[in-house]
Design a protein around this motif. Sequence first.
Motif, PDB file in Angstrom:
ATOM      1  N   LEU A 167      53.417  70.630 101.134  1.00 34.92           N
ATOM      2  CA  LEU A 167      52.544  71.573 101.826  1.00 34.92           C
ATOM      3  C   LEU A 167      51.213  71.702 101.092  1.00 34.92           C
ATOM      4  CD1 LEU A 167      52.281  73.471 104.181  1.00 34.92           C
ATOM      5  CD2 LEU A 167      53.334  75.259 102.816  1.00 34.92           C
ATOM      6  N   ALA A 168      51.269  71.780  99.756  1.00 40.83           N
ATOM      7  CA  ALA A 168      50.035  71.854  98.968  1.00 40.83           C
ATOM      8  C   ALA A 168      49.222  70.573  99.113  1.00 40.83           C
ATOM      9  CB  ALA A 168      50.377  72.092  97.489  1.00 40.83           C
ATOM     10  N   TRP A 169      49.899  69.439  99.154  1.00 35.83           N
ATOM     11  CA  TRP A 169      49.247  68.130  99.297  1.00 35.83           C
ATOM     12  C   TRP A 169      48.543  68.014 100.648  1.00 35.83           C
ATOM     13  CZ3 TRP A 169      48.533  63.590  96.506  1.00 35.83           C
ATOM     14  CH2 TRP A 169      48.319  62.426  97.236  1.00 35.83           C
ATOM     15  N   ARG A 170      49.200  68.488 101.705  1.00 35.22           N
ATOM     16  CA  ARG A 170      48.672  68.335 103.058  1.00 35.22           C
ATOM     17  C   ARG A 170      47.617  69.383 103.412  1.00 35.22           C
ATOM     18  NH1 ARG A 170      52.103  65.290 106.560  1.00 35.22           N
ATOM     19  NH2 ARG A 170      51.158  66.360 108.309  1.00 35.22           N
ATOM     20  N   ALA A 171      47.561  70.478 102.638  1.00 39.38           N
ATOM     21  CA  ALA A 171      46.703  71.604 103.012  1.00 39.38           C
ATOM     22  C   ALA A 171      45.225  71.226 103.078  1.00 39.38           C
ATOM     23  CB  ALA A 171      46.907  72.764 102.039  1.00 39.38           C
ATOM     24  N   ARG A 172      44.784  70.364 102.167  1.00 41.02           N
ATOM     25  CA  ARG A 172      43.371  69.985 102.133  1.00 41.02           C
ATOM     26  C   ARG A 172      43.256  68.500 101.806  1.00 41.02           C
ATOM     27  NH1 ARG A 172      39.703  73.968 102.174  1.00 41.02           N
ATOM     28  NH2 ARG A 172      40.427  76.099 101.898  1.00 41.02           N
ATOM     29  N   ALA A 173      42.284  67.846 102.414  1.00 42.26           N
ATOM     30  CA  ALA A 173      42.121  66.406 102.237  1.00 42.26           C
ATOM     31  C   ALA A 173      41.853  66.039 100.782  1.00 42.26           C
ATOM     32  CB  ALA A 173      40.990  65.891 103.132  1.00 42.26           C
ATOM     33  N   GLU A 174      41.088  66.889 100.062  1.00 42.27           N
ATOM     34  CA  GLU A 174      40.742  66.544  98.683  1.00 42.27           C
ATOM     35  C   GLU A 174      41.946  66.550  97.754  1.00 42.27           C
ATOM     36  OE1 GLU A 174      39.541  70.958  99.168  1.00 42.27           O
ATOM     37  OE2 GLU A 174      39.375  69.102 100.319  1.00 42.27           O
ATOM     38  N   ARG A 175      43.013  67.255  98.157  1.00 40.37           N
ATOM     39  CA  ARG A 175      44.215  67.288  97.312  1.00 40.37           C
ATOM     40  C   ARG A 175      45.052  66.010  97.445  1.00 40.37           C
ATOM     41  NH1 ARG A 175      46.663  73.300  98.611  1.00 40.37           N
ATOM     42  NH2 ARG A 175      44.773  74.509  98.264  1.00 40.37           N
ATOM     43  N   GLN A 176      44.742  65.180  98.413  1.00 36.28           N
ATOM     44  CA  GLN A 176      45.527  63.977  98.672  1.00 36.28           C
ATOM     45  C   GLN A 176      45.054  62.829  97.800  1.00 36.28           C
ATOM     46  OE1 GLN A 176      45.073  63.780 102.937  1.00 36.28           O
ATOM     47  NE2 GLN A 176      45.761  65.917 103.080  1.00 36.28           N
ATOM     48  N   SER A 177      44.939  63.114  96.517  1.00 34.70           N
ATOM     49  CA  SER A 177      44.472  62.150  95.531  1.00 34.70           C
ATOM     50  C   SER A 177      45.053  62.527  94.183  1.00 34.70           C
ATOM     51  CB  SER A 177      42.936  62.162  95.470  1.00 34.70           C
ATOM     52  OG  SER A 177      42.459  61.585  94.272  1.00 34.70           O
ATOM     53  N   LEU A 178      45.573  61.551  93.447  1.00 29.90           N
ATOM     54  CA  LEU A 178      46.110  61.843  92.119  1.00 29.90           C
ATOM     55  C   LEU A 178      45.006  62.309  91.173  1.00 29.90           C
ATOM     56  CD1 LEU A 178      48.635  58.884  91.673  1.00 29.90           C
ATOM     57  CD2 LEU A 178      49.154  61.283  92.166  1.00 29.90           C
ATOM     58  N   ALA A 179      43.784  61.830  91.405  1.00 37.26           N
ATOM     59  CA  ALA A 179      42.665  62.260  90.563  1.00 37.26           C
ATOM     60  C   ALA A 179      42.437  63.762  90.689  1.00 37.26           C
ATOM     61  CB  ALA A 179      41.395  61.496  90.949  1.00 37.26           C
ATOM     62  N   TRP A 180      42.635  64.308  91.893  1.00 39.55           N
ATOM     63  CA  TRP A 180      42.465  65.755  92.082  1.00 39.55           C
ATOM     64  C   TRP A 180      43.469  66.517  91.234  1.00 39.55           C
ATOM     65  CZ3 TRP A 180      44.987  70.163  93.315  1.00 39.55           C
ATOM     66  CH2 TRP A 180      44.209  71.268  93.663  1.00 39.55           C
ATOM     67  N   TRP A 181      44.724  66.081  91.248  1.00 39.90           N
ATOM     68  CA  TRP A 181      45.769  66.776  90.494  1.00 39.90           C
ATOM     69  C   TRP A 181      45.552  66.628  88.996  1.00 39.90           C
ATOM     70  CZ3 TRP A 181      49.005  70.054  92.836  1.00 39.90           C
ATOM     71  CH2 TRP A 181      49.055  70.001  94.231  1.00 39.90           C
ATOM     72  N   GLU A 182      45.020  65.492  88.542  1.00 41.10           N
ATOM     73  CA  GLU A 182      44.684  65.350  87.128  1.00 41.10           C
ATOM     74  C   GLU A 182      43.611  66.360  86.738  1.00 41.10           C
ATOM     75  OE1 GLU A 182      43.542  61.300  86.747  1.00 41.10           O
ATOM     76  OE2 GLU A 182      45.606  60.560  86.570  1.00 41.10           O
ATOM     77  N   GLY A 183      42.597  66.485  87.588  1.00 45.83           N
ATOM     78  CA  GLY A 183      41.535  67.449  87.304  1.00 45.83           C
ATOM     79  C   GLY A 183      42.037  68.879  87.334  1.00 45.83           C
ATOM     80  N   TYR A 184      42.928  69.168  88.265  1.00 44.58           N
ATOM     81  CA  TYR A 184      43.484  70.525  88.367  1.00 44.58           C
ATOM     82  C   TYR A 184      44.264  70.895  87.115  1.00 44.58           C
ATOM     83  CZ  TYR A 184      46.439  74.362  90.110  1.00 44.58           C
ATOM     84  OH  TYR A 184      47.091  75.560  90.268  1.00 44.58           O
ATOM     85  N   PHE A 185      45.163  70.016  86.673  1.00 43.31           N
ATOM     86  CA  PHE A 185      45.960  70.315  85.487  1.00 43.31           C
ATOM     87  C   PHE A 185      45.099  70.310  84.221  1.00 43.31           C
ATOM     88  CE2 PHE A 185      49.608  68.428  88.118  1.00 43.31           C
ATOM     89  CZ  PHE A 185      49.988  69.681  88.563  1.00 43.31           C
ATOM     90  N   ASP A 186      44.027  69.514  84.210  1.00 45.78           N
ATOM     91  CA  ASP A 186      43.072  69.574  83.091  1.00 45.78           C
ATOM     92  C   ASP A 186      42.437  70.958  83.018  1.00 45.78           C
ATOM     93  OD1 ASP A 186      43.288  67.092  81.882  1.00 45.78           O
ATOM     94  OD2 ASP A 186      41.833  66.145  83.217  1.00 45.78           O
ATOM     95  N   ALA A 187      42.083  71.498  84.182  1.00 40.32           N
ATOM     96  CA  ALA A 187      41.471  72.825  84.219  1.00 40.32           C
ATOM     97  C   ALA A 187      42.450  73.891  83.731  1.00 40.32           C
ATOM     98  CB  ALA A 187      41.004  73.150  85.643  1.00 40.32           C
ATOM     99  N   VAL A 188      43.718  73.768  84.113  1.00 35.00           N
ATOM    100  CA  VAL A 188      44.741  74.715  83.650  1.00 35.00           C
ATOM    101  C   VAL A 188      44.872  74.659  82.135  1.00 35.00           C
ATOM    102  CG1 VAL A 188      47.199  75.279  83.718  1.00 35.00           C
ATOM    103  CG2 VAL A 188      46.017  74.629  85.823  1.00 35.00           C
ATOM    104  N   ALA A 189      44.781  73.455  81.579  1.00 35.98           N
ATOM    105  CA  ALA A 189      44.928  73.279  80.125  1.00 35.98           C
ATOM    106  C   ALA A 189      43.821  73.983  79.348  1.00 35.98           C
ATOM    107  CB  ALA A 189      44.943  71.789  79.778  1.00 35.98           C
ATOM    108  N   GLN A 190      42.721  74.337  80.012  1.00 36.21           N
ATOM    109  CA  GLN A 190      41.612  75.013  79.351  1.00 36.21           C
ATOM    110  C   GLN A 190      41.716  76.536  79.442  1.00 36.21           C
ATOM    111  OE1 GLN A 190      39.114  73.447  77.633  1.00 36.21           O
ATOM    112  NE2 GLN A 190      40.312  71.573  77.955  1.00 36.21           N
TER     113      GLN A 190
END
Length: 335
Positions: free
Chosen positions: A244-267
């Motif tokens: 559901l999270a993957w399908r919610a927005r087109a930009e989330r349908q990329s592994l690069a997006w999830w890498e950036g998201y978890f990088d942001a959480v790490a900060q």
Amino acid sequence: MSIKQKYRKVSTHIWNDQKFRALSERAKLSFLFIITHPHMTPLGAIRANLPGLAFELGMDTQAFTEAFAEVLAQGMAKHDEKGLLIWFPNFLRHNPPESPNVVKSWVGGYHDLPECDLKNTLIKHAACTVDGLSQGFREAFFEAFGQVCPQPSPNQEQEQEQEQKGKREEGTPPPDGEGPAPAPSVSESGESDAGDDVDAGSPDPSPKVPPCPYGKIASIYNAKLPQLAQVRDMTDTRRRVLQLAWRARAERQSLAWWEGYFDAVAQLPFLLGENDRGWRADFDWLLKTKSMLGVFEGKYENTKPAAGQKAPAGRAGNSVTEHNQGVAERLMQQG
């Protein structure tokens, strides 16, 4: 024999709405007539044609068509003339489901609607709306619409990943295989995710969505956030929530997006346990729309460490804000 009544919510603030006030009297009447029509489904869509609606209202067909054209021009409704479908994108904002059972009941109205591109768009919009509610609502949605939004089999997922292997953006490291997936630990942050405000006004118009690479996203989480509870097992429920999270927005349908998201959480020290309660985020919590928005909007910044702890180097001031804003801008551009 009692008759079940149908109710709709039409906000009184509509009379202050600039778009509504710009409508002619006939256009306002056509809008209110359709949105309160007895055949209107709980998804905010109705199977109808303009001549039939005009006849019901006792209005000349041409006059009704011209009036409703004003509503369409303001973006208050969408109309597929050939598909005989009219949809009000803001309907669920004012008529959200009151329980998971209500979400399950949507499927009846959905099947009553004619097949067309607009129908595909509205169900994605509904998925975005449910994405901002609690897990029970999300599970109910996938239980009801599992056949509408089928989950890919492992073989289909692998085939899709192989097709996209050569299309990854330059500089994006390949994931380390499927790896483990989300652990059953669900932490209590003390915040309720019910009633999250979801910007679902711009769903992906394309009916084709790449399969969600569950294991790869979980592996990225494990690698980027070793401080948090590691993902060990992938249940059907977690697959549904992640999809559901993957399908919610087109930009989330990329592994690069999830890498950036978890990088942001790490900060964000607060999410890593540096808070007065010692609470830590986990994989399940980070999949929530409210959590994602909070990360990128700076809600969870914490420059004040917990008692007895020192502030991590390089994380004072607005460095976290600047980092997250930069990540958010890059990720939004990818969509």
